[in-house]
Design a protein around this motif. Structure first.
Motif, PDB file in Angstrom:
ATOM      1  N   ASN A   1       0.822  -1.221   0.000  1.00  0.00           N
ATOM      2  CA  ASN A   1       0.000   0.000   0.000  1.00  0.00           C
ATOM      3  C   ASN A   1       0.851   1.265   0.000  1.00  0.00           C
ATOM      4  O   ASN A   1       0.433   2.310   0.501  1.00  0.00           O
ATOM      5  CB  ASN A   1      -0.931   0.005   1.211  1.00  0.00           C
ATOM      6  N   TRP A   2       2.039   1.189  -0.595  1.00  0.00           N
ATOM      7  CA  TRP A   2       2.960   2.325  -0.548  1.00  0.00           C
ATOM      8  C   TRP A   2       2.414   3.564  -1.244  1.00  0.00           C
ATOM      9  O   TRP A   2       2.890   4.674  -1.008  1.00  0.00           O
ATOM     10  CB  TRP A   2       4.307   1.933  -1.157  1.00  0.00           C
ATOM     11  N   LEU A   3       1.380   3.409  -2.066  1.00  0.00           N
ATOM     12  CA  LEU A   3       0.802   4.561  -2.762  1.00  0.00           C
ATOM     13  C   LEU A   3      -0.302   5.250  -1.961  1.00  0.00           C
ATOM     14  O   LEU A   3      -0.890   6.226  -2.433  1.00  0.00           O
ATOM     15  CB  LEU A   3       0.253   4.128  -4.123  1.00  0.00           C
ATOM     16  N   ASP A   4      -0.598   4.752  -0.759  1.00  0.00           N
ATOM     17  CA  ASP A   4      -1.594   5.420   0.084  1.00  0.00           C
ATOM     18  C   ASP A   4      -1.197   6.878   0.294  1.00  0.00           C
ATOM     19  O   ASP A   4      -0.033   7.189   0.562  1.00  0.00           O
ATOM     20  CB  ASP A   4      -1.703   4.723   1.448  1.00  0.00           C
ATOM     21  N   GLY A   5      -2.172   7.767   0.177  1.00  0.00           N
ATOM     22  CA  GLY A   5      -1.896   9.184   0.382  1.00  0.00           C
ATOM     23  C   GLY A   5      -1.422   9.915  -0.858  1.00  0.00           C
ATOM     24  O   GLY A   5      -1.154  11.118  -0.804  1.00  0.00           O
ATOM     25  N   ALA A   6      -1.322   9.205  -1.993  1.00  0.00           N
ATOM     26  CA  ALA A   6      -0.897   9.861  -3.234  1.00  0.00           C
ATOM     27  C   ALA A   6      -1.959  10.854  -3.696  1.00  0.00           C
ATOM     28  O   ALA A   6      -3.155  10.678  -3.459  1.00  0.00           O
ATOM     29  CB  ALA A   6      -0.643   8.812  -4.317  1.00  0.00           C
ATOM     30  N   THR A   7      -1.524  11.904  -4.357  1.00  0.00           N
ATOM     31  CA  THR A   7      -2.418  12.949  -4.851  1.00  0.00           C
ATOM     32  C   THR A   7      -2.930  12.592  -6.242  1.00  0.00           C
ATOM     33  O   THR A   7      -2.137  12.319  -7.152  1.00  0.00           O
ATOM     34  CB  THR A   7      -1.678  14.296  -4.914  1.00  0.00           C
ATOM     35  N   TYR A   8      -4.247  12.593  -6.391  1.00  0.00           N
ATOM     36  CA  TYR A   8      -4.847  12.252  -7.685  1.00  0.00           C
ATOM     37  C   TYR A   8      -4.732  13.436  -8.637  1.00  0.00           C
ATOM     38  O   TYR A   8      -5.075  14.570  -8.301  1.00  0.00           O
ATOM     39  CB  TYR A   8      -6.311  11.871  -7.496  1.00  0.00           C
ATOM     40  N   LEU A   9      -4.247  13.174  -9.861  1.00  0.00           N
ATOM     41  CA  LEU A   9      -4.021  14.236 -10.842  1.00  0.00           C
ATOM     42  C   LEU A   9      -5.001  14.200 -12.008  1.00  0.00           C
ATOM     43  O   LEU A   9      -4.984  15.097 -12.850  1.00  0.00           O
ATOM     44  CB  LEU A   9      -2.589  14.141 -11.388  1.00  0.00           C
ATOM     45  N   GLY A  10      -5.835  13.143 -12.086  1.00  0.00           N
ATOM     46  CA  GLY A  10      -6.778  13.051 -13.191  1.00  0.00           C
ATOM     47  C   GLY A  10      -6.478  11.854 -14.079  1.00  0.00           C
ATOM     48  O   GLY A  10      -5.828  10.891 -13.663  1.00  0.00           O
ATOM     49  N   GLN A  11      -6.969  11.921 -15.326  1.00  0.00           N
ATOM     50  CA  GLN A  11      -6.806  10.817 -16.264  1.00  0.00           C
ATOM     51  C   GLN A  11      -5.951  11.249 -17.449  1.00  0.00           C
ATOM     52  O   GLN A  11      -5.929  12.417 -17.818  1.00  0.00           O
ATOM     53  CB  GLN A  11      -8.167  10.320 -16.748  1.00  0.00           C
ATOM     54  N   GLN A  12      -5.254  10.259 -18.017  1.00  0.00           N
ATOM     55  CA  GLN A  12      -4.369  10.553 -19.139  1.00  0.00           C
ATOM     56  C   GLN A  12      -4.141   9.278 -19.946  1.00  0.00           C
ATOM     57  O   GLN A  12      -4.139   8.173 -19.396  1.00  0.00           O
ATOM     58  CB  GLN A  12      -3.028  11.088 -18.623  1.00  0.00           C
TER      59      GLN A  12
END
Length: 229
Positions: A116-127
């Motif tokens: 779960n190392w990506l917990d807390g990542a900031t969502y930037l949208g779709q690409q």
């Protein structure tokens, strides 16, 4: 005087209306919230194509959280085959299996990345990236992570150093046989091995091409979900 009664059908309609309203609110709340990246499977195998400012390599990545280990088998373009082996106790070995029998080791402050190392990542949208429609997140100004919106598989990620990773295969549940995880005997020859503790600000010369480890400081931040300056 007759008592007023409520038809059972009316009761059912009222209950149905309440339930529909409730689940509509929940669905609306979920649709308005940002998506979160899928945790990594506890065990998987992946082939990665790496481009670092024009320097190309292929990496055979074996991630094995269950047994506390991670293996990067690195083939540089027209170069030697390097083995970068990490353990959850912080021990790292980097070696070759050719006639040169090179080996170096280090002890770092953190183990392998948690699922779960990506917990807390900031969502930037779709690409769209590499032909896939992806959700994109950024973690502590350290990594940009692209995940297929349908399959939830990782597609691509980019380190802050500019190292660009393209995921070619992703086999959930694949496990490398135990015998392959054993470092060669010359890694334990004190005349051969270069052992050193790694400080928080050092670039790890040993295993610097390991995909789950660019620099020690950002990796500490990623594993702890902290925001580092």
């Amino acid at each position: 005087m007759k008592k007023s009664t409520v038809s059972p059908i009316t009761v059912l309609f009222v209950v149905a209306a309440i339930l529909i309203s409730y689940y509509s609110d929940v669905s609306s709340a979920e649709s308005n919230s940002d998506p979160t990246p899928a945790p990594w499977p506890h065990q998987f195998h992946s082939i990665l194509f790496v481009n670092f400012t024009g320097s190309l390599s292929l990496i055979d990545l074996w991630y094995d959280w269950t047994n506390g280990r991670n293996f990067n088998i690195i083939q540089d373009q027209l170069g030697e085959l390097l083995y970068d082996l990490e353990w959850n106790n912080g021990t790292v070995f980097r070696y070759t299996l050719d006639d040169k029998k090179k080996c170096s080791s280090a002890l770092i402050d953190v183990g392998i990345l948690r699922p779960n190392w990506l917990d807390g990542a900031t969502y930037l949208g779709q690409q769209f990236i590499d032909g896939f429609h992806c959700n994109v997140w950024q973690k502590v100004d350290f990594i940009w992570y692209y995940e297929d919106i349908v399959t939830k598989r990782p597609v691509h990620w980019v380190f802050y150093t500019g190292r660009s990773i393209h995921v070619m295969t992703f086999e959930v549940g694949a496990v490398l046989e135990d015998a392959k995880w054993q470092s060669p005997v010359y890694c334990f020859d004190k005349k051969q091995v270069h052992d050193h503790p790694a400080s928080a600000n050092d670039i790890l010369e040993i295993g610097s091409k390991g995909i789950l480890r660019e620099f020690i400081l950002p990796r500490n931040c990623v594993n702890s979900s902290a925001r580092c300056s």
